[in-house]
Design a protein around this motif. Structure first.
Motif, mmCIF file in Angstrom:
data_model
loop_
_atom_site.group_PDB
_atom_site.id
_atom_site.type_symbol
_atom_site.label_atom_id
_atom_site.label_comp_id
_atom_site.label_asym_id
_atom_site.label_seq_id
_atom_site.Cartn_x
_atom_site.Cartn_y
_atom_site.Cartn_z
ATOM 1 N N LEU A 142 4.179 -2.578 -86.591
ATOM 2 C CA LEU A 142 5.631 -2.642 -86.200
ATOM 3 C C LEU A 142 5.908 -4.188 -85.783
ATOM 4 O O LEU A 142 5.093 -4.911 -84.886
ATOM 5 N N LEU A 165 15.506 -9.176 -90.968
ATOM 6 C CA LEU A 165 15.767 -7.753 -90.557
ATOM 7 C C LEU A 165 16.161 -7.121 -91.901
ATOM 8 O O LEU A 165 16.194 -6.171 -92.497
ATOM 9 N N GLY A 200 13.907 -7.141 -94.941
ATOM 10 C CA GLY A 200 12.920 -5.963 -94.803
ATOM 11 C C GLY A 200 11.685 -6.526 -94.052
ATOM 12 O O GLY A 200 10.684 -5.873 -94.255
ATOM 13 N N ASP A 212 11.463 -5.840 -88.325
ATOM 14 C CA ASP A 212 11.639 -4.427 -88.019
ATOM 15 C C ASP A 212 12.465 -4.350 -86.810
ATOM 16 O O ASP A 212 13.539 -3.338 -86.753
ATOM 17 N N ARG A 261 19.166 -1.616 -87.777
ATOM 18 C CA ARG A 261 17.831 -1.084 -88.071
ATOM 19 C C ARG A 261 17.494 -0.778 -89.101
ATOM 20 O O ARG A 261 18.047 0.098 -90.137
ATOM 21 N N PRO A 262 16.405 -1.575 -89.929
ATOM 22 C CA PRO A 262 15.913 -1.255 -91.095
ATOM 23 C C PRO A 262 15.743 0.343 -91.444
ATOM 24 O O PRO A 262 15.018 1.038 -90.704
ATOM 25 N N ASN A 273 13.223 1.756 -92.850
ATOM 26 C CA ASN A 273 11.883 1.983 -92.717
ATOM 27 C C ASN A 273 11.345 2.341 -91.048
ATOM 28 O O ASN A 273 10.303 2.545 -90.981
ATOM 29 N N LEU A 274 12.230 2.050 -90.343
ATOM 30 C CA LEU A 274 11.874 2.113 -88.898
ATOM 31 C C LEU A 274 12.162 3.620 -88.476
ATOM 32 O O LEU A 274 13.254 4.483 -88.651
ATOM 33 N N VAL A 319 6.793 2.875 -88.405
ATOM 34 C CA VAL A 319 7.258 2.120 -89.332
ATOM 35 C C VAL A 319 6.926 3.137 -90.701
ATOM 36 O O VAL A 319 5.813 3.533 -90.706
#
Length: 589
Positions: free
Chosen positions: A55, A286, A289, A292, A563-564, A566-567, A587
Protein backbone atom coordinates in the motif's frame (compact mmCIF):
# COMPACT_ATOMS: atom_id res chain seq x y z
CA UNK A 1 -10.15 15.95 15.16
CA UNK A 2 -7.86 18.22 14.87
CA UNK A 3 -5.83 20.05 12.53
CA UNK A 4 -6.33 19.49 8.88
CA UNK A 5 -5.72 19.04 11.05
CA UNK A 6 -5.76 20.11 9.14
CA UNK A 7 -6.27 17.64 13.16
CA UNK A 8 -6.99 18.08 14.45
CA UNK A 9 -7.33 17.38 14.99
CA UNK A 10 -9.51 13.97 14.31
CA UNK A 11 -13.63 14.97 12.86
CA UNK A 12 -17.15 14.77 11.67
CA UNK A 13 -19.57 16.25 9.18
CA UNK A 14 -22.44 15.72 6.82
CA UNK A 15 -21.79 13.87 3.59
CA UNK A 16 -22.86 15.24 0.24
CA UNK A 17 -25.15 12.56 -1.07
CA UNK A 18 -28.39 14.28 -1.98
CA UNK A 19 -28.79 15.25 -5.60
CA UNK A 20 -25.60 13.51 -6.71
CA UNK A 21 -26.27 10.67 -9.09
CA UNK A 22 -23.53 8.08 -9.33
CA UNK A 23 -21.91 8.01 -12.73
CA UNK A 24 -21.33 4.79 -14.61
CA UNK A 25 -18.11 2.88 -14.35
CA UNK A 26 -15.70 2.80 -17.25
CA UNK A 27 -12.02 2.06 -17.52
CA UNK A 28 -9.87 3.92 -15.00
CA UNK A 29 -6.96 3.53 -12.60
CA UNK A 30 -5.22 0.52 -14.11
CA UNK A 31 -7.89 -0.65 -16.53
CA UNK A 32 -10.63 -1.71 -14.09
CA UNK A 33 -14.05 -0.14 -13.66
CA UNK A 34 -14.61 2.68 -11.20
CA UNK A 35 -17.25 2.12 -8.53
CA UNK A 36 -19.02 5.40 -9.29
CA UNK A 37 -18.98 9.04 -8.24
CA UNK A 38 -19.45 9.35 -4.45
CA UNK A 39 -19.75 5.57 -4.12
CA UNK A 40 -17.51 5.49 -1.02
CA UNK A 41 -19.29 8.33 0.78
CA UNK A 42 -21.83 6.16 2.57
CA UNK A 43 -20.54 2.61 2.13
CA UNK A 44 -17.28 0.69 1.96
CA UNK A 45 -16.56 -0.26 -1.64
CA UNK A 46 -14.30 -2.75 -3.41
CA UNK A 47 -14.46 -5.10 -0.44
CA UNK A 48 -11.65 -7.61 -0.10
CA UNK A 49 -9.97 -9.92 2.41
CA UNK A 50 -7.07 -10.72 0.08
CA UNK A 51 -3.70 -10.27 1.76
CA UNK A 52 -0.47 -9.19 0.13
CA UNK A 53 1.06 -6.38 -1.86
CA UNK A 54 2.26 -2.92 -0.95
CA UNK A 55 0.00 0.00 0.00
CA UNK A 56 1.61 3.23 -1.22
CA UNK A 57 0.77 6.60 0.33
CA UNK A 58 2.28 10.06 -0.09
CA UNK A 59 1.76 13.51 1.42
CA UNK A 60 2.94 17.02 0.60
CA UNK A 61 4.72 17.60 3.92
CA UNK A 62 5.36 15.51 7.06
CA UNK A 63 3.79 14.45 10.33
CA UNK A 64 3.75 16.99 13.10
CA UNK A 65 5.07 13.82 14.77
CA UNK A 66 4.34 10.11 14.16
CA UNK A 67 4.51 9.56 17.94
CA UNK A 68 0.85 8.83 18.88
CA UNK A 69 1.31 10.85 22.06
CA UNK A 70 2.64 13.89 20.23
CA UNK A 71 0.48 14.20 17.13
CA UNK A 72 -2.72 16.03 16.26
CA UNK A 73 -3.26 16.13 12.50
CA UNK A 74 -6.44 14.27 11.50
CA UNK A 75 -4.60 12.23 8.87
CA UNK A 76 -1.94 11.13 11.35
CA UNK A 77 -4.58 10.15 13.93
CA UNK A 78 -6.06 8.00 11.17
CA UNK A 79 -2.69 6.58 10.08
CA UNK A 80 -1.10 5.76 13.47
CA UNK A 81 -3.79 3.13 14.11
CA UNK A 82 -1.88 0.90 11.71
CA UNK A 83 0.88 0.52 14.32
CA UNK A 84 -0.92 1.48 17.53
CA UNK A 85 -4.14 0.50 19.28
CA UNK A 86 -5.99 2.94 21.54
CA UNK A 87 -8.60 1.97 24.11
CA UNK A 88 -11.38 2.81 21.64
CA UNK A 89 -11.36 3.96 18.02
CA UNK A 90 -13.73 5.20 15.34
CA UNK A 91 -15.48 2.35 13.58
CA UNK A 92 -13.81 1.42 10.25
CA UNK A 93 -16.86 2.05 8.11
CA UNK A 94 -18.43 4.79 5.98
CA UNK A 95 -21.36 7.15 6.40
CA UNK A 96 -22.97 7.77 9.82
CA UNK A 97 -21.61 4.46 11.22
CA UNK A 98 -18.07 5.83 10.97
CA UNK A 99 -18.91 8.39 13.67
CA UNK A 100 -19.26 5.63 16.25
CA UNK A 101 -16.45 4.85 18.68
CA UNK A 102 -15.99 1.13 19.28
CA UNK A 103 -13.71 -1.00 21.49
CA UNK A 104 -10.17 -1.53 20.25
CA UNK A 105 -7.56 -2.31 22.91
CA UNK A 106 -10.38 -2.26 25.47
CA UNK A 107 -13.00 -5.01 25.66
CA UNK A 108 -15.85 -2.51 25.77
CA UNK A 109 -16.80 1.12 26.39
CA UNK A 110 -15.97 2.80 29.68
CA UNK A 111 -17.97 2.06 32.78
CA UNK A 112 -18.84 5.06 34.95
CA UNK A 113 -20.61 4.50 38.29
CA UNK A 114 -20.89 8.21 39.15
CA UNK A 115 -22.23 10.02 36.04
CA UNK A 116 -18.91 10.71 34.39
CA UNK A 117 -16.34 11.37 37.13
CA UNK A 118 -14.82 7.87 37.17
CA UNK A 119 -14.22 5.77 34.04
CA UNK A 120 -12.94 2.18 34.01
CA UNK A 121 -11.80 0.13 31.01
CA UNK A 122 -10.87 -3.55 30.77
CA UNK A 123 -8.11 -4.40 28.28
CA UNK A 124 -8.21 -7.42 25.98
CA UNK A 125 -5.92 -10.26 27.01
CA UNK A 126 -3.06 -11.51 24.88
CA UNK A 127 -2.13 -8.27 23.09
CA UNK A 128 1.63 -8.02 22.48
CA UNK A 129 4.10 -5.48 21.19
CA UNK A 130 6.34 -6.14 18.21
CA UNK A 131 9.08 -7.41 20.57
CA UNK A 132 6.73 -10.01 22.07
CA UNK A 133 6.22 -8.35 25.46
CA UNK A 134 2.61 -8.02 26.68
CA UNK A 135 0.62 -4.79 26.54
CA UNK A 136 -0.57 -3.78 30.02
CA UNK A 137 -2.82 -1.14 31.55
CA UNK A 138 0.30 0.46 33.05
CA UNK A 139 1.50 1.19 29.51
CA UNK A 140 -1.75 3.03 28.73
CA UNK A 141 -1.38 5.03 31.94
CA UNK A 142 2.21 5.89 31.05
CA UNK A 143 1.16 6.97 27.55
CA UNK A 144 -1.33 9.44 29.00
CA UNK A 145 1.20 10.72 31.55
CA UNK A 146 3.90 11.43 28.95
CA UNK A 147 1.55 12.95 26.36
CA UNK A 148 -0.30 15.27 28.73
CA UNK A 149 2.07 16.14 31.57
CA UNK A 150 5.54 16.44 30.04
CA UNK A 151 7.10 19.67 28.79
CA UNK A 152 8.69 17.83 25.88
CA UNK A 153 5.54 16.55 24.12
CA UNK A 154 3.46 19.59 23.16
CA UNK A 155 1.95 18.81 19.77
CA UNK A 156 -1.19 16.99 20.91
CA UNK A 157 -4.14 18.21 23.00
CA UNK A 158 -4.08 18.27 26.81
CA UNK A 159 -7.61 17.08 27.58
CA UNK A 160 -6.49 14.54 30.17
CA UNK A 161 -4.39 17.09 32.03
CA UNK A 162 -7.34 19.48 32.19
CA UNK A 163 -9.77 16.97 33.66
CA UNK A 164 -7.86 14.40 35.71
CA UNK A 165 -7.95 14.96 39.46
CA UNK A 166 -5.36 17.31 40.85
CA UNK A 167 -2.83 15.74 43.19
CA UNK A 168 -1.88 17.52 46.39
CA UNK A 169 1.38 18.27 44.61
CA UNK A 170 0.97 19.01 40.88
CA UNK A 171 2.23 16.12 38.78
CA UNK A 172 5.18 17.09 36.57
CA UNK A 173 5.14 14.15 34.19
CA UNK A 174 7.17 10.93 34.06
CA UNK A 175 10.37 12.57 32.81
CA UNK A 176 10.64 14.68 35.99
CA UNK A 177 8.59 12.71 38.51
CA UNK A 178 10.33 9.36 38.96
CA UNK A 179 7.97 8.00 41.62
CA UNK A 180 6.71 4.51 40.74
CA UNK A 181 3.09 5.52 41.41
CA UNK A 182 3.06 8.33 38.85
CA UNK A 183 -0.21 10.22 38.40
CA UNK A 184 -2.47 9.20 41.29
CA UNK A 185 -5.72 9.89 39.43
CA UNK A 186 -5.06 7.02 37.00
CA UNK A 187 -5.19 3.63 38.70
CA UNK A 188 -4.11 0.24 37.33
CA UNK A 189 -5.16 -2.36 39.92
CA UNK A 190 -4.12 -5.15 37.55
CA UNK A 191 -2.55 -5.49 34.10
CA UNK A 192 -5.92 -5.48 32.34
CA UNK A 193 -7.76 -2.70 34.21
CA UNK A 194 -7.35 1.07 34.04
CA UNK A 195 -9.45 3.64 35.92
CA UNK A 196 -9.46 7.39 35.33
CA UNK A 197 -10.60 9.56 38.25
CA UNK A 198 -11.62 13.02 37.10
CA UNK A 199 -11.83 16.26 39.01
CA UNK A 200 -15.24 16.93 37.43
CA UNK A 201 -17.60 14.96 35.20
CA UNK A 202 -16.71 14.49 31.56
CA UNK A 203 -19.76 13.06 29.84
CA UNK A 204 -17.99 12.37 26.52
CA UNK A 205 -14.94 10.57 27.92
CA UNK A 206 -15.29 7.56 25.59
CA UNK A 207 -14.58 9.89 22.67
CA UNK A 208 -11.48 11.17 24.43
CA UNK A 209 -9.92 7.74 24.89
CA UNK A 210 -10.50 7.05 21.19
CA UNK A 211 -7.74 9.55 20.43
CA UNK A 212 -4.17 8.42 19.78
CA UNK A 213 -2.96 9.40 23.26
CA UNK A 214 -4.41 6.20 24.72
CA UNK A 215 -2.15 4.08 22.48
CA UNK A 216 0.12 2.27 25.00
CA UNK A 217 3.79 3.11 25.44
CA UNK A 218 6.06 0.82 27.52
CA UNK A 219 8.14 3.04 29.76
CA UNK A 220 11.28 0.99 29.17
CA UNK A 221 11.17 1.83 25.45
CA UNK A 222 10.35 5.54 25.77
CA UNK A 223 13.08 7.91 24.61
CA UNK A 224 11.16 11.19 24.77
CA UNK A 225 11.26 13.18 21.56
CA UNK A 226 13.40 10.46 19.99
CA UNK A 227 10.68 7.87 20.54
CA UNK A 228 9.21 8.65 17.11
CA UNK A 229 12.29 7.01 15.58
CA UNK A 230 11.70 3.62 17.21
CA UNK A 231 8.13 3.25 18.49
CA UNK A 232 6.62 0.19 20.14
CA UNK A 233 3.94 -1.32 17.92
CA UNK A 234 0.72 -2.71 19.39
CA UNK A 235 -1.00 -2.86 15.99
CA UNK A 236 -0.62 -5.19 13.00
CA UNK A 237 2.31 -3.21 11.56
CA UNK A 238 5.63 -2.07 12.97
CA UNK A 239 7.67 0.93 11.88
CA UNK A 240 10.81 -0.27 10.13
CA UNK A 241 12.07 3.24 9.45
CA UNK A 242 11.03 6.86 9.71
CA UNK A 243 13.21 9.50 8.08
CA UNK A 244 11.79 12.94 8.64
CA UNK A 245 10.96 14.73 5.42
CA UNK A 246 11.52 11.59 3.35
CA UNK A 247 9.60 8.44 4.20
CA UNK A 248 8.12 5.94 6.63
CA UNK A 249 8.09 2.19 5.97
CA UNK A 250 5.87 -0.30 7.79
CA UNK A 251 5.96 -4.09 7.74
CA UNK A 252 3.97 -6.77 9.55
CA UNK A 253 4.24 -6.99 13.32
CA UNK A 254 5.09 -10.70 13.84
CA UNK A 255 3.51 -10.65 17.31
CA UNK A 256 0.16 -9.22 16.29
CA UNK A 257 -2.62 -11.71 16.96
CA UNK A 258 -5.80 -11.35 14.92
CA UNK A 259 -7.79 -13.11 17.66
CA UNK A 260 -7.19 -10.08 19.92
CA UNK A 261 -8.08 -7.56 17.21
CA UNK A 262 -11.50 -8.04 15.61
CA UNK A 263 -11.55 -4.74 13.69
CA UNK A 264 -8.35 -4.87 11.61
CA UNK A 265 -7.89 -6.88 8.40
CA UNK A 266 -4.13 -6.14 8.03
CA UNK A 267 -4.09 -6.87 4.29
CA UNK A 268 -0.91 -5.33 2.79
CA UNK A 269 2.45 -6.96 3.46
CA UNK A 270 4.12 -3.56 3.35
CA UNK A 271 3.01 0.05 3.72
CA UNK A 272 5.12 2.95 2.46
CA UNK A 273 4.53 6.64 3.09
CA UNK A 274 6.51 9.17 1.08
CA UNK A 275 6.85 12.62 2.65
CA UNK A 276 7.25 16.15 1.24
CA UNK A 277 5.99 15.24 -2.21
CA UNK A 278 4.60 17.82 -4.63
CA UNK A 279 0.80 17.96 -4.57
CA UNK A 280 0.61 17.95 -8.35
CA UNK A 281 3.00 15.00 -8.51
CA UNK A 282 0.86 13.08 -6.02
CA UNK A 283 -2.20 13.65 -8.23
CA UNK A 284 -0.38 12.54 -11.37
CA UNK A 285 0.88 9.37 -9.71
CA UNK A 286 -2.61 8.53 -8.39
CA UNK A 287 -4.00 8.84 -11.90
CA UNK A 288 -1.13 6.82 -13.37
CA UNK A 289 -1.59 3.98 -10.87
CA UNK A 290 1.84 4.31 -9.24
CA UNK A 291 0.38 5.61 -5.96
CA UNK A 292 -2.65 4.46 -3.97
CA UNK A 293 -3.55 7.21 -1.47
CA UNK A 294 -2.92 10.91 -0.88
CA UNK A 295 -2.53 10.69 2.91
CA UNK A 296 -3.53 14.30 3.64
CA UNK A 297 -7.14 13.55 2.70
CA UNK A 298 -7.90 17.13 1.68
CA UNK A 299 -8.48 16.55 -2.03
CA UNK A 300 -6.70 16.89 -5.35
CA UNK A 301 -5.09 20.10 -6.55
CA UNK A 302 -7.05 22.71 -8.51
CA UNK A 303 -5.42 21.73 -11.79
CA UNK A 304 -6.53 18.12 -11.36
CA UNK A 305 -10.15 18.84 -10.48
CA UNK A 306 -11.15 19.63 -14.05
CA UNK A 307 -9.47 16.51 -15.38
CA UNK A 308 -11.52 14.35 -13.06
CA UNK A 309 -14.91 16.04 -13.30
CA UNK A 310 -15.00 16.34 -17.09
CA UNK A 311 -14.01 12.72 -17.74
CA UNK A 312 -16.78 10.31 -16.74
CA UNK A 313 -14.35 7.42 -16.48
CA UNK A 314 -12.10 9.27 -14.03
CA UNK A 315 -15.06 10.81 -12.20
CA UNK A 316 -16.30 7.30 -11.39
CA UNK A 317 -13.24 6.97 -9.13
CA UNK A 318 -13.88 10.12 -7.11
CA UNK A 319 -15.71 11.09 -3.94
CA UNK A 320 -16.79 14.61 -3.04
CA UNK A 321 -17.90 14.63 0.62
CA UNK A 322 -18.76 17.61 2.77
CA UNK A 323 -16.05 16.82 5.26
CA UNK A 324 -17.05 18.46 8.52
CA UNK A 325 -13.94 20.63 8.41
CA UNK A 326 -14.05 24.38 8.76
CA UNK A 327 -11.57 26.41 6.77
CA UNK A 328 -11.13 29.66 8.64
CA UNK A 329 -8.85 32.53 9.58
CA UNK A 330 -7.84 33.26 13.17
CA UNK A 331 -7.16 36.81 14.35
CA UNK A 332 -4.58 37.02 17.13
CA UNK A 333 -5.72 39.07 20.12
CA UNK A 334 -2.15 40.15 20.98
CA UNK A 335 -1.09 41.53 17.59
CA UNK A 336 -2.04 45.20 17.27
CA UNK A 337 -4.42 46.57 16.16
CA UNK A 338 -6.30 43.26 16.19
CA UNK A 339 -6.37 43.47 19.98
CA UNK A 340 -9.32 45.81 19.35
CA UNK A 341 -12.59 43.97 18.68
CA UNK A 342 -13.72 46.58 16.14
CA UNK A 343 -10.59 46.04 14.05
CA UNK A 344 -11.35 42.31 14.12
CA UNK A 345 -14.94 42.96 13.08
CA UNK A 346 -13.71 45.09 10.20
CA UNK A 347 -11.70 42.11 8.95
CA UNK A 348 -14.80 39.92 9.35
CA UNK A 349 -16.84 42.17 7.04
CA UNK A 350 -14.06 42.83 4.52
CA UNK A 351 -13.05 39.20 3.99
CA UNK A 352 -14.33 38.17 0.56
CA UNK A 353 -15.43 34.63 1.38
CA UNK A 354 -16.78 33.92 -2.10
CA UNK A 355 -13.40 34.82 -3.66
CA UNK A 356 -11.67 32.58 -1.13
CA UNK A 357 -14.14 29.78 -1.84
CA UNK A 358 -13.38 30.11 -5.56
CA UNK A 359 -9.64 30.09 -4.88
CA UNK A 360 -9.95 26.77 -3.07
CA UNK A 361 -11.99 25.09 -5.79
CA UNK A 362 -15.45 26.62 -5.78
CA UNK A 363 -18.63 25.21 -4.20
CA UNK A 364 -18.06 21.69 -5.55
CA UNK A 365 -14.47 21.02 -4.59
CA UNK A 366 -13.97 23.79 -2.04
CA UNK A 367 -17.12 23.83 0.05
CA UNK A 368 -19.99 26.05 1.11
CA UNK A 369 -19.56 29.61 2.42
CA UNK A 370 -19.53 29.51 6.25
CA UNK A 371 -20.96 31.89 8.83
CA UNK A 372 -20.45 29.86 12.03
CA UNK A 373 -17.48 28.17 13.65
CA UNK A 374 -19.44 24.96 14.26
CA UNK A 375 -20.13 23.26 10.92
CA UNK A 376 -23.48 21.66 10.08
CA UNK A 377 -23.62 18.09 11.32
CA UNK A 378 -21.76 18.73 14.57
CA UNK A 379 -23.87 18.40 17.71
CA UNK A 380 -24.65 21.97 18.84
CA UNK A 381 -24.65 23.64 15.42
CA UNK A 382 -27.00 26.61 15.14
CA UNK A 383 -27.45 28.59 11.95
CA UNK A 384 -26.69 32.33 12.34
CA UNK A 385 -24.71 35.13 10.67
CA UNK A 386 -23.30 37.94 12.83
CA UNK A 387 -21.44 39.65 9.99
CA UNK A 388 -23.76 39.41 6.96
CA UNK A 389 -22.19 40.09 3.58
CA UNK A 390 -23.76 40.94 0.24
CA UNK A 391 -22.03 40.84 -3.12
CA UNK A 392 -22.11 42.74 -6.40
CA UNK A 393 -23.58 40.98 -9.41
CA UNK A 394 -20.21 40.68 -11.12
CA UNK A 395 -18.44 39.50 -7.97
CA UNK A 396 -16.85 41.17 -4.99
CA UNK A 397 -18.29 42.68 -1.82
CA UNK A 398 -20.85 45.43 -2.40
CA UNK A 399 -20.74 48.96 -1.01
CA UNK A 400 -23.05 48.13 1.91
CA UNK A 401 -20.70 45.44 3.22
CA UNK A 402 -17.57 47.51 2.64
CA UNK A 403 -19.18 50.42 4.49
CA UNK A 404 -19.87 48.13 7.46
CA UNK A 405 -16.15 47.27 7.50
CA UNK A 406 -15.16 50.95 7.29
CA UNK A 407 -17.52 51.82 10.14
CA UNK A 408 -15.75 49.24 12.32
CA UNK A 409 -12.38 50.68 11.31
CA UNK A 410 -13.58 54.11 12.47
CA UNK A 411 -14.58 52.64 15.83
CA UNK A 412 -11.20 50.98 16.32
CA UNK A 413 -9.30 54.17 15.56
CA UNK A 414 -7.94 52.99 12.19
CA UNK A 415 -10.15 54.87 9.67
CA UNK A 416 -7.60 54.46 6.88
CA UNK A 417 -6.96 50.79 7.59
CA UNK A 418 -3.85 49.13 8.96
CA UNK A 419 -1.14 46.63 8.03
CA UNK A 420 -0.71 43.03 9.17
CA UNK A 421 0.35 39.58 7.94
CA UNK A 422 -1.59 36.55 6.69
CA UNK A 423 -0.03 33.12 7.32
CA UNK A 424 -0.64 30.00 5.23
CA UNK A 425 1.02 26.63 4.64
CA UNK A 426 3.66 26.75 1.93
CA UNK A 427 3.04 23.22 0.64
CA UNK A 428 -0.72 23.81 0.18
CA UNK A 429 -1.16 25.94 -2.95
CA UNK A 430 -4.94 26.14 -2.55
CA UNK A 431 -4.49 27.63 0.92
CA UNK A 432 -2.04 30.21 -0.41
CA UNK A 433 -4.52 31.03 -3.18
CA UNK A 434 -7.10 31.65 -0.43
CA UNK A 435 -4.65 33.98 1.32
CA UNK A 436 -4.20 35.94 -1.89
CA UNK A 437 -7.97 36.26 -2.34
CA UNK A 438 -8.29 37.45 1.26
CA UNK A 439 -5.50 39.95 0.70
CA UNK A 440 -7.33 41.50 -2.27
CA UNK A 441 -10.60 41.78 -0.38
CA UNK A 442 -9.07 43.48 2.66
CA UNK A 443 -7.22 45.93 0.45
CA UNK A 444 -10.54 47.49 -0.57
CA UNK A 445 -10.95 49.01 2.90
CA UNK A 446 -7.29 49.94 3.39
CA UNK A 447 -6.15 46.84 5.27
CA UNK A 448 -2.75 46.02 3.75
CA UNK A 449 -1.35 42.54 4.23
CA UNK A 450 1.80 40.58 3.53
CA UNK A 451 1.47 36.82 3.02
CA UNK A 452 3.94 34.67 4.95
CA UNK A 453 4.28 30.95 4.26
CA UNK A 454 5.38 28.16 6.62
CA UNK A 455 5.61 24.37 6.07
CA UNK A 456 2.68 22.27 7.28
CA UNK A 457 4.83 19.88 9.34
CA UNK A 458 5.97 22.72 11.61
CA UNK A 459 3.10 25.17 11.04
CA UNK A 460 1.66 24.81 14.55
CA UNK A 461 4.77 23.67 16.39
CA UNK A 462 7.15 26.47 15.39
CA UNK A 463 5.03 29.17 13.79
CA UNK A 464 1.33 30.01 14.14
CA UNK A 465 0.83 27.72 17.17
CA UNK A 466 3.74 29.34 19.04
CA UNK A 467 2.48 32.62 20.60
CA UNK A 468 5.93 34.09 21.11
CA UNK A 469 6.70 33.71 17.40
CA UNK A 470 3.33 35.15 16.38
CA UNK A 471 3.67 38.22 18.63
CA UNK A 472 7.29 38.88 17.71
CA UNK A 473 6.63 38.63 13.99
CA UNK A 474 3.29 40.44 13.93
CA UNK A 475 1.32 37.60 12.32
CA UNK A 476 -2.21 38.91 12.81
CA UNK A 477 -4.18 36.54 10.55
CA UNK A 478 -3.59 32.79 10.32
CA UNK A 479 -5.32 30.42 7.92
CA UNK A 480 -6.09 26.92 9.08
CA UNK A 481 -8.60 24.11 8.80
CA UNK A 482 -10.15 22.24 11.68
CA UNK A 483 -12.18 19.12 12.18
CA UNK A 484 -13.74 17.73 15.32
CA UNK A 485 -11.83 15.46 17.67
CA UNK A 486 -15.27 13.87 18.08
CA UNK A 487 -18.69 14.82 16.66
CA UNK A 488 -19.91 17.26 19.31
CA UNK A 489 -19.44 20.94 19.97
CA UNK A 490 -16.94 20.15 22.70
CA UNK A 491 -14.94 17.89 20.40
CA UNK A 492 -14.86 20.64 17.78
CA UNK A 493 -14.56 23.88 19.75
CA UNK A 494 -12.61 23.29 22.95
CA UNK A 495 -9.09 23.14 21.53
CA UNK A 496 -9.55 26.24 19.38
CA UNK A 497 -11.50 28.45 21.83
CA UNK A 498 -10.88 27.35 25.44
CA UNK A 499 -8.24 29.60 27.02
CA UNK A 500 -6.80 26.62 28.89
CA UNK A 501 -5.81 25.08 25.55
CA UNK A 502 -3.29 27.86 24.85
CA UNK A 503 0.22 26.37 24.81
CA UNK A 504 3.76 27.71 24.27
CA UNK A 505 3.97 25.69 21.04
CA UNK A 506 1.86 23.25 19.09
CA UNK A 507 -1.32 25.10 20.00
CA UNK A 508 -4.53 25.41 18.00
CA UNK A 509 -6.22 28.25 19.88
CA UNK A 510 -4.53 30.61 17.44
CA UNK A 511 -6.37 33.79 18.48
CA UNK A 512 -5.35 33.03 22.08
CA UNK A 513 -9.01 33.45 23.02
CA UNK A 514 -9.32 33.31 26.82
CA UNK A 515 -12.85 34.47 27.54
CA UNK A 516 -13.86 33.40 31.10
CA UNK A 517 -17.50 33.04 30.04
CA UNK A 518 -16.51 30.65 27.23
CA UNK A 519 -14.19 28.65 29.51
CA UNK A 520 -16.97 28.23 32.08
CA UNK A 521 -19.47 27.24 29.39
CA UNK A 522 -17.19 24.38 28.29
CA UNK A 523 -17.10 23.07 31.87
CA UNK A 524 -20.86 23.46 32.30
CA UNK A 525 -21.49 21.57 29.08
CA UNK A 526 -19.14 18.62 29.40
CA UNK A 527 -20.22 17.93 32.97
CA UNK A 528 -23.89 17.73 32.02
CA UNK A 529 -25.25 14.26 31.30
CA UNK A 530 -28.18 15.75 29.33
CA UNK A 531 -27.00 15.70 25.71
CA UNK A 532 -29.62 18.26 24.62
CA UNK A 533 -28.46 20.69 27.29
CA UNK A 534 -24.87 20.19 26.18
CA UNK A 535 -25.82 20.88 22.56
CA UNK A 536 -27.52 24.15 23.52
CA UNK A 537 -24.42 25.38 25.32
CA UNK A 538 -22.17 24.51 22.38
CA UNK A 539 -24.27 26.76 20.17
CA UNK A 540 -23.97 29.55 22.73
CA UNK A 541 -20.18 29.20 22.79
CA UNK A 542 -20.12 29.57 19.00
CA UNK A 543 -22.11 32.80 19.25
CA UNK A 544 -19.90 34.21 22.04
CA UNK A 545 -16.76 33.55 19.99
CA UNK A 546 -18.28 35.21 16.95
CA UNK A 547 -19.19 38.23 19.12
CA UNK A 548 -15.49 38.39 20.01
CA UNK A 549 -14.73 38.12 16.25
CA UNK A 550 -11.67 35.95 16.90
CA UNK A 551 -12.20 33.50 14.02
CA UNK A 552 -13.53 34.13 10.53
CA UNK A 553 -15.46 31.12 9.19
CA UNK A 554 -14.76 30.87 5.46
CA UNK A 555 -15.98 27.55 4.07
CA UNK A 556 -17.53 24.37 5.36
CA UNK A 557 -15.03 22.22 3.54
CA UNK A 558 -15.57 19.73 0.77
CA UNK A 559 -12.87 17.78 -1.01
CA UNK A 560 -12.58 15.98 -4.30
CA UNK A 561 -10.81 12.72 -3.45
CA UNK A 562 -9.48 10.20 -5.97
CA UNK A 563 -9.30 6.45 -5.33
CA UNK A 564 -7.49 4.20 -7.81
CA UNK A 565 -9.57 1.16 -8.81
CA UNK A 566 -7.04 -1.25 -7.30
CA UNK A 567 -7.68 0.16 -3.80
CA UNK A 568 -9.74 -2.20 -1.63
CA UNK A 569 -12.03 -1.56 1.36
CA UNK A 570 -12.46 2.13 0.61
CA UNK A 571 -14.86 4.25 2.62
CA UNK A 572 -15.14 7.87 3.74
CA UNK A 573 -14.69 8.11 7.51
CA UNK A 574 -16.71 10.88 9.10
CA UNK A 575 -14.85 10.13 12.33
CA UNK A 576 -11.60 11.22 10.67
CA UNK A 577 -12.94 14.26 8.91
CA UNK A 578 -14.24 12.98 5.60
CA UNK A 579 -11.04 11.33 4.38
CA UNK A 580 -10.67 7.64 3.53
CA UNK A 581 -10.39 5.33 6.51
CA UNK A 582 -6.84 3.93 6.36
CA UNK A 583 -7.30 1.07 8.82
CA UNK A 584 -8.34 -1.71 6.44
CA UNK A 585 -7.19 -0.53 3.02
CA UNK A 586 -5.76 -3.18 0.73
CA UNK A 587 -4.51 -3.39 -2.84
CA UNK A 588 -5.74 -5.68 -5.56
CA UNK A 589 -3.53 -7.02 -8.30
Amino acid sequence: MKKIRPLAAVAVGLVATSGLAACGGGDSGGGTKGAGYNAAVDKVINASDTKGGELRLAISDDFDSPDPGNTYYAWSQNFVRLYGRGLLTFKPSAGPDSNQVIPDLAEGPGQTPDNGKTWTYKLRSGVKYDDGTPVTSKDVKYAVERSNFSDELQLGPKYFKAYLQDNSTPYKGPYKDKSPEGLKSIETPDDNTITFKLAKPFAEFDYLVAMAQSIPVPQARDTGLKYEQKMASSGPYKVDSYERGKSMILSRNPNWDKSTDPIRKALPDKITLQLKQSGDDIDNRLLAGSLDVDAAGVGVQAGTQGKLLTDQTKKANTDNPLQGYLRFASLNLHVKPLDNVHCRRAVQYATDKVAMQSAYGGPLAGGDVATTILPPGIVGYQKFDKYPQTYKQGGGLDDKTLQAAKSELQQCGQPNGFKTKIAGRSDRPKEIAMAQAMQQGLKQVGIQTDIVQYPAGDYFNKYVGAPEFVHKNGVGIMLMAWSADWPTGYGFLSQILDGRAIKPSGGNNLPEEDNPAINKAFDDAIGNTDKDARAKIYGQIDQMAMDDAVDIPIIYAKALLYRPSNLANVGISQGYGGMYDYLNLGVKK
